[in-house]
Design a protein around this motif. Structure first.
Motif, PDB file in Angstrom:
ATOM      1  N   ARG A  38      -0.951  -7.968   4.026  1.00  0.00           N
ATOM      2  CA  ARG A  38       0.388  -8.415   4.437  1.00  0.00           C
ATOM      3  C   ARG A  38       1.304  -8.637   3.230  1.00  0.00           C
ATOM      4  O   ARG A  38       2.466  -8.202   3.234  1.00  0.00           O
ATOM      5  CB  ARG A  38       0.285  -9.717   5.240  1.00  0.00           C
ATOM      6  CG  ARG A  38       1.645 -10.273   5.672  1.00  0.00           C
ATOM      7  CD  ARG A  38       1.482 -11.599   6.402  1.00  0.00           C
ATOM      8  NE  ARG A  38       2.767 -12.111   6.866  1.00  0.00           N
ATOM      9  CZ  ARG A  38       3.593 -12.844   6.129  1.00  0.00           C
ATOM     10  NH1 ARG A  38       3.243 -13.145   4.876  1.00  0.00           N
ATOM     11  NH2 ARG A  38       4.747 -13.264   6.617  1.00  0.00           N
ATOM     12  N   ASN A  39       0.816  -9.320   2.218  1.00  0.00           N
ATOM     13  CA  ASN A  39       1.668  -9.595   1.055  1.00  0.00           C
ATOM     14  C   ASN A  39       2.137  -8.307   0.384  1.00  0.00           C
ATOM     15  O   ASN A  39       3.286  -8.200  -0.052  1.00  0.00           O
ATOM     16  CB  ASN A  39       0.911 -10.463   0.042  1.00  0.00           C
ATOM     17  CG  ASN A  39       0.818 -11.911   0.470  1.00  0.00           C
ATOM     18  OD1 ASN A  39       1.612 -12.382   1.290  1.00  0.00           O
ATOM     19  ND2 ASN A  39      -0.142 -12.635  -0.086  1.00  0.00           N
ATOM     20  N   ARG A  90       2.489  -5.398   1.911  1.00  0.00           N
ATOM     21  CA  ARG A  90       3.471  -4.758   2.801  1.00  0.00           C
ATOM     22  C   ARG A  90       4.868  -5.336   2.552  1.00  0.00           C
ATOM     23  O   ARG A  90       5.859  -4.599   2.505  1.00  0.00           O
ATOM     24  CB  ARG A  90       3.091  -4.970   4.267  1.00  0.00           C
ATOM     25  CG  ARG A  90       1.981  -4.099   4.761  1.00  0.00           C
ATOM     26  CD  ARG A  90       1.976  -3.998   6.276  1.00  0.00           C
ATOM     27  NE  ARG A  90       1.964  -5.287   6.943  1.00  0.00           N
ATOM     28  CZ  ARG A  90       0.881  -5.975   7.232  1.00  0.00           C
ATOM     29  NH1 ARG A  90      -0.317  -5.504   6.870  1.00  0.00           N
ATOM     30  NH2 ARG A  90       0.956  -7.133   7.868  1.00  0.00           N
ATOM     31  N   LEU A  91       4.956  -6.650   2.410  1.00  0.00           N
ATOM     32  CA  LEU A  91       6.250  -7.281   2.126  1.00  0.00           C
ATOM     33  C   LEU A  91       6.801  -6.801   0.780  1.00  0.00           C
ATOM     34  O   LEU A  91       7.993  -6.493   0.654  1.00  0.00           O
ATOM     35  CB  LEU A  91       6.101  -8.801   2.105  1.00  0.00           C
ATOM     36  CG  LEU A  91       5.822  -9.475   3.456  1.00  0.00           C
ATOM     37  CD1 LEU A  91       5.448 -10.937   3.248  1.00  0.00           C
ATOM     38  CD2 LEU A  91       7.048  -9.366   4.363  1.00  0.00           C
ATOM     39  N   PHE A  92       5.921  -6.738  -0.206  1.00  0.00           N
ATOM     40  CA  PHE A  92       6.313  -6.282  -1.542  1.00  0.00           C
ATOM     41  C   PHE A  92       6.818  -4.845  -1.491  1.00  0.00           C
ATOM     42  O   PHE A  92       7.880  -4.518  -2.046  1.00  0.00           O
ATOM     43  CB  PHE A  92       5.105  -6.399  -2.472  1.00  0.00           C
ATOM     44  CG  PHE A  92       5.349  -5.937  -3.879  1.00  0.00           C
ATOM     45  CD1 PHE A  92       5.897  -6.798  -4.825  1.00  0.00           C
ATOM     46  CD2 PHE A  92       5.001  -4.654  -4.272  1.00  0.00           C
ATOM     47  CE1 PHE A  92       6.105  -6.371  -6.129  1.00  0.00           C
ATOM     48  CE2 PHE A  92       5.203  -4.217  -5.563  1.00  0.00           C
ATOM     49  CZ  PHE A  92       5.763  -5.085  -6.499  1.00  0.00           C
ATOM     50  N   THR A 125       7.912  -3.093   1.117  1.00  0.00           N
ATOM     51  CA  THR A 125       9.131  -2.944   1.916  1.00  0.00           C
ATOM     52  C   THR A 125      10.358  -3.327   1.105  1.00  0.00           C
ATOM     53  O   THR A 125      11.380  -2.618   1.100  1.00  0.00           O
ATOM     54  CB  THR A 125       9.051  -3.811   3.180  1.00  0.00           C
ATOM     55  OG1 THR A 125       7.901  -3.420   3.940  1.00  0.00           O
ATOM     56  CG2 THR A 125      10.291  -3.630   4.036  1.00  0.00           C
ATOM     57  N   GLY A 126      10.286  -4.458   0.418  1.00  0.00           N
ATOM     58  CA  GLY A 126      11.405  -4.863  -0.432  1.00  0.00           C
ATOM     59  C   GLY A 126      11.652  -3.886  -1.563  1.00  0.00           C
ATOM     60  O   GLY A 126      12.801  -3.584  -1.914  1.00  0.00           O
ATOM     61  N   PRO A 185      13.739  -7.371  -1.949  1.00  0.00           N
ATOM     62  CA  PRO A 185      12.524  -7.858  -2.619  1.00  0.00           C
ATOM     63  C   PRO A 185      12.495  -9.370  -2.758  1.00  0.00           C
ATOM     64  O   PRO A 185      11.416  -9.969  -2.719  1.00  0.00           O
ATOM     65  CB  PRO A 185      12.562  -7.169  -3.990  1.00  0.00           C
ATOM     66  CG  PRO A 185      13.965  -6.740  -4.178  1.00  0.00           C
ATOM     67  CD  PRO A 185      14.494  -6.443  -2.816  1.00  0.00           C
ATOM     68  N   GLY A 191      11.145 -10.589   0.485  1.00  0.00           N
ATOM     69  CA  GLY A 191       9.724 -10.305   0.570  1.00  0.00           C
ATOM     70  C   GLY A 191       8.884 -11.271  -0.245  1.00  0.00           C
ATOM     71  O   GLY A 191       7.845 -11.759   0.215  1.00  0.00           O
ATOM     72  N   MET A 250       5.978 -14.301   1.250  1.00  0.00           N
ATOM     73  CA  MET A 250       4.552 -14.093   0.994  1.00  0.00           C
ATOM     74  C   MET A 250       3.735 -15.355   1.258  1.00  0.00           C
ATOM     75  O   MET A 250       4.215 -16.474   1.074  1.00  0.00           O
ATOM     76  CB  MET A 250       4.332 -13.643  -0.458  1.00  0.00           C
ATOM     77  CG  MET A 250       4.711 -12.208  -0.718  1.00  0.00           C
ATOM     78  SD  MET A 250       4.332 -11.718  -2.417  1.00  0.00           S
ATOM     79  CE  MET A 250       4.910 -10.017  -2.390  1.00  0.00           C
TER      80      MET A 250
END
Length: 449
Positions: A30-31, A33-35, A37-38, A202, A205, A209
């Motif tokens: 998950r972390n 994916r956030l990184f 995407t941003g 970012p 994101g 996290m």
């Protein structure tokens, strides 16, 4: 929660890759994916800004040398202060560092947008902002590179590094095309504005996290001699120092695409911003393919690193003398593939061969050599391009890259106890040229790594 410090492999060895992983396996985290995407949003904005910046400087000055100066100023801080960024990355929490650096990069983008849209921009403004961007990048680069292993762990680091490159190149497909349209329709200022706003992604994101899910890496306490310690650590390990040397040659002389492509568009093909955007998009398409192929690869051998660097250089030589525009454009595809194969292989190999406590300093040296060589190579290639033409500039950079690959390959073969074997016998079990162990030599470094 797992611990990267406890589960990391020994320096110089790769994690067990016998379990088959998918091309996008690290996106299950998950972390990360956030990184990612941003990053794709801000990377798109960054590529828009790069194209707009190069074209703005060229439109103000009419000089490829001036474009080279801009590029050099942006990367000069990495050459001068790059190692300090690695010390900071090893010493402080990387997520907090990135929150500060990403906010600063967005603010500088908005400042350049304000100057351009107000009609007050001058070339020295671009120079100053380029240098300021470089100062922020000194800290941002090693923190961002080494934060990946904290998000995904050492078992997924190769896949995540490759996907980072694919992310960057996917943005490179979109950014130049959008920038070309914006520059033609409404001017460079709007590209700079969108770039500044893109850094909100970012930042969001990073804030979203789950810090408890990050792989913990022990931070290095403040102390004397940490820069010197990092340099001695790299110098004593051939699996680190020679790939970094090769990265330096390729980064300094081979990756000067803003200078080369503006020279070809302006002086060889006598075209405009839309053609410049098209050529950047084509090379990005090849780079994206190279990054995705790297994401599927379980291991990276140093011989692949050397072979990719040699192919990259020779393809630049061929492209430099291509007789037509479309032949030149099509050659940018494999140049992108081999350039990205080299880039991702070098990055992942150096990270995996480094002790976790040293990784920030090692990667800062890596980035200092890779990016910091641009202040040397940028003006030199720009001067050659202005004086002798874009074809000679591209040809020169390609020859340096290919010769460096040959030299480093021979050194690694010697260090790894290998010798070159030429077999003129025909048959499926015979290779014309290959490296084989010398008698009495230890396990070869080149094939093992």
């Amino acid at each position: 929660m797992s611990s990267a410090a406890g589960s990391d492999t020994a320096p110089g060895q790769e994690p067990d890759t016998t379990t088959k992983r998918g091309m996008f396996s690290s996106l299950k985290v998950r972390n990360y994916r956030l990184f990612a995407t941003g990053a794709v949003v801000s990377n798109t904005g960054t590529w828009m800004s790069r194209i707009a910046q190069d074209w703005l400087v060229l439109s103000i000055t009419g000089s490829s040398f001036a474009v080279g100066i801009t590029t050099a100023l942006q990367f000069l801080p990495m050459l001068l202060f790059g190692l300090f960024g690695g010390v900071i990355a090893d010493r402080y929490p990387k997520r907090q560092i990135l929150l500060c650096t990403q906010a600063a990069l967005g603010g500088l983008g908005l400042l350049l947008a304000a100057l351009t849209l107000s009609g007050h921009v001058q070339v020295w403004h671009v120079y100053v902002i380029a240098f300021a961007l470089g100062m922020v990048t000194v800290v941002d680069n090693p923190a961002r590179q080494t934060f990946v292993v904290e998000m995904v762990g050492p078992g997924e680091i190769r896949n995540a590094v490759s996907l980072n490159s694919a992310n960057f190149q996917a943005a490179r497909l979109i950014g130049p095309a959008v920038a070309g349209v914006l520059i033609t329709a409404v001017g460079s200022g709007w590209a700079f504005l969108l770039n500044g706003l893109s850094f909100l992604a970012p930042l969001a994101g990073l804030l979203m996290m789950r810090t408890a899910e990050l792989h913990k890496v022990e931070r290095v306490p403040r102390g004397k001699g940490q820069l010197r310690e990092g340099l001695h650590y790299v110098a004593g390990r051939p699996e680190l120092i020679w790939p970094i040397v090769l990265v330096g040659f390729i980064g300094t002389f081979g990756f000067n695409f803003p200078i080369i492509l503006t020279g070809f568009v302006n002086h060889v093909y006598h075209s405009g911003a839309s053609t410049y955007g098209l050529l950047n998009t084509i090379i990005a398409l090849g780079s994206l393919g190279g990054a995705l192929l790297a994401a599927r690869r379980g291991r990276t051998r140093l011989r692949l690193l050397v072979a990719a660097a040699f192919a990259f250089g020779m393809l630049e030589v061929v492209a430099a003398v291509a007789p037509s525009f479309w032949m030149f454009a099509l050659l940018l595809l494999p140049i992108g593939v081999f350039g990205m194969t080299f880039n991702t292989s070098a990055n992942a190999s150096v990270q995996l061969a480094s002790d976790p406590a040293m990784r920030g300093r090692v990667m800062s040296l890596y980035m200092m050599v890779f990016v910091g060589g641009t202040p040397i190579g940028g003006p030199v290639v720009g001067w050659v391009t202005d004086t002798y033409g874009a074809r000679v500039g591209f040809l020169s950079g390609g020859l340096v890259a290919a010769l460096a690959a040959v030299g480093v390959g021979l050194v690694l073969a010697r260090v790894g106890g290998l010798r070159l074997k030429v077999d003129l016998h025909r048959g499926k079990d015979h290779r014309l040229i290959e490296f084989v162990p010398r008698e009495g030599a230890a396990a070869p470094l080149v094939t093992a790594a």
